[in-house]
Design a protein around this motif. Structure first.
Motif, short mmCIF file in Angstrom:
data_model
loop_
_atom_site.label_atom_id
_atom_site.label_comp_id
_atom_site.label_asym_id
_atom_site.label_seq_id
_atom_site.Cartn_x
_atom_site.Cartn_y
_atom_site.Cartn_z
N ALA A 144 63.15 -61.58 64.19
CA ALA A 144 63.45 -60.50 65.13
C ALA A 144 62.80 -59.19 64.67
N LEU A 145 62.86 -58.92 63.38
CA LEU A 145 62.22 -57.72 62.86
C LEU A 145 60.71 -57.76 63.10
N HIS A 146 60.11 -58.91 62.87
CA HIS A 146 58.66 -59.07 63.12
C HIS A 146 58.34 -58.77 64.58
N GLN A 147 59.19 -59.24 65.50
CA GLN A 147 58.95 -58.99 66.92
C GLN A 147 59.11 -57.52 67.25
N ALA A 148 60.10 -56.87 66.64
CA ALA A 148 60.29 -55.44 66.86
C ALA A 148 59.07 -54.67 66.40
N GLN A 149 58.57 -55.01 65.23
CA GLN A 149 57.39 -54.32 64.70
C GLN A 149 56.17 -54.55 65.60
N ALA A 150 56.02 -55.78 66.09
CA ALA A 150 54.90 -56.09 66.97
C ALA A 150 54.98 -55.26 68.25
N PHE A 151 56.19 -55.10 68.79
CA PHE A 151 56.34 -54.30 70.01
C PHE A 151 55.97 -52.85 69.75
#
Length: 360
Positions: free
Chosen positions: A86-93
């Motif tokens: 989830a953190l990886h996805q937040a950073q990607a966004f």
């Protein structure tokens, strides 16, 4: 204006409420570490155990809720791999160009979901604008495991959420990870609601009927790094001094630090990150239902580093149409109810509307 008590100096902060502004005394001293009982560490490993084990957890949470209303939980059952994803996805966004993020601007959707840019919110209008950007989703019955086998009719909210997912479909795995993390926290939050009922000397099923379609808001938050952390006069707050609106909040935070909680003595204390935990804090609606027995405490975020800070909060409220009163175990001859019955939906709406009104 600052005042002095003994050798300590205090100022005041203003908070926005439906009854007008409220003021809290705040020490001007630097934030300090919490005492052991101010933000305790609570083990949830037996949350699915027998009643005696759940009552022991409830006793620990009761003590925390009656003190600062903040505590850490560990052995919470949410996979570290899921959190990292989830953190990886937040950073990607947030790493996208601004025009890509604005494709899912919250102005296009209902209930404040979507993207909010840096400086577009100001939770405390006596402080600076919030130096953060967010991506948020709201409750959607089609994602709720409790209703997995129930046929549902699309609502305007779920249609709006489908449009939101379309706007981030170019990010591989974003929707899957975001929804799964939301589901796991909703599952944990429902268990905590039952523990909180026990902590209030109620039957643990007391709130079951008001969490079937709850307010369940999840955010990804990015706090940009600051150019000169030593220049405190010109560093905006990450998010200003406030209390949360609904029942309670589950917060995952990275290792940056910056979350500060106002102690009972009016001192800022650091809620430093602890690996493998969530920070839980009591919010206004639960303080209301407990007749002020449980504390919804003022907190803020100050990001004082050059690197980015990320956090992922989840806000739990009761069913929007459920009218709730002060619970009977918190009322007696010496403690009459301080609040009239109100639905969680109206409470949430009126609080958000008040904040919007103050900005116009």
């Amino acid at each position: 204006m600052a005042t002095e008590t003994a050798t300590k100096t205090y100022s005041k902060i203003q908070l926005l409420t439906l009854n007008g502004p409220e003021y809290r005394r705040v020490s001007t001293a630097p934030p300090r570490a919490p005492l052991a009982n101010e933000i305790p560490l609570i083990d949830l490993g037996q949350i699915d155990g027998d009643l005696a084990a759940r009552k022991e957890i409830a006793q620990n949470i009761r003590l925390a809720a009656e003190n600062t209303g903040f505590f850490y939980v560990y052995n919470h059952g949410i996979s570290p791999d899921l959190i990292r994803n989830a953190l990886h996805q937040a950073q990607a966004f947030f790493d996208q160009p601004i025009n890509a993020k604005e494709k899912v601007s919250r102005r296009k959707y209902e209930n404040f979901q979507g993207y909010h840019g840096v400086g577009t919110t100001q939770i405390n209008d006596t402080e600076t604008k919030d130096n953060k950007e967010t991506f948020s989703i709201r409750y959607d019955e089609s994602n709720d495991p409790l209703h997995a086998n129930s046929p549902t009719q699309p609502t305007s909210s779920s249609r709006s959420l489908d449009e939101l997912w379309t706007g981030v479909s170019h990010l591989p795995g974003f929707r899957t990870a975001t929804v799964e993390f939301w589901q796991q926290r909703l599952n944990l939050a429902r268990k905590l609601v039952r523990i909180l009922a026990l902590a209030l000397d109620l039957e643990e099923s007391y709130f079951d009927d008001v969490i079937t379609h709850p307010g369940a808001d999840a955010l990804y938050i990015h706090y940009p790094g600051v150019v000169d952390p030593s220049d405190s006069a010109n560093v905006d707050v990450g998010i200003g001094s406030h209390t949360d609106i609904q029942c309670f909040t589950l917060l995952w935070q990275d290792n940056s630090g910056g979350l500060q909680v106002l102690s009972n003595e009016g001192e800022w204390i650091d809620a430093k990150p602890i690996e493998g935990t969530f920070v839980v804090n009591i919010a206004d609606f639960l303080q209301r239902l407990s007749n002020n027995r449980f504390k919804s405490t003022v907190h803020r975020v100050y990001n004082r580093q050059t690197a980015s800070r990320y956090s992922m909060p989840f806000f739990l409220g009761f069913n929007a149409d459920s009218v709730c009163s002060v619970v009977p175990t918190c009322v007696d001859e010496e403690h009459p109810p301080l609040y009239e019955p109100i639905s969680c939906g109206k409470w949430h709406h009126d609080r958000l509307a008040l904040a919007s009104l103050k900005k116009t």
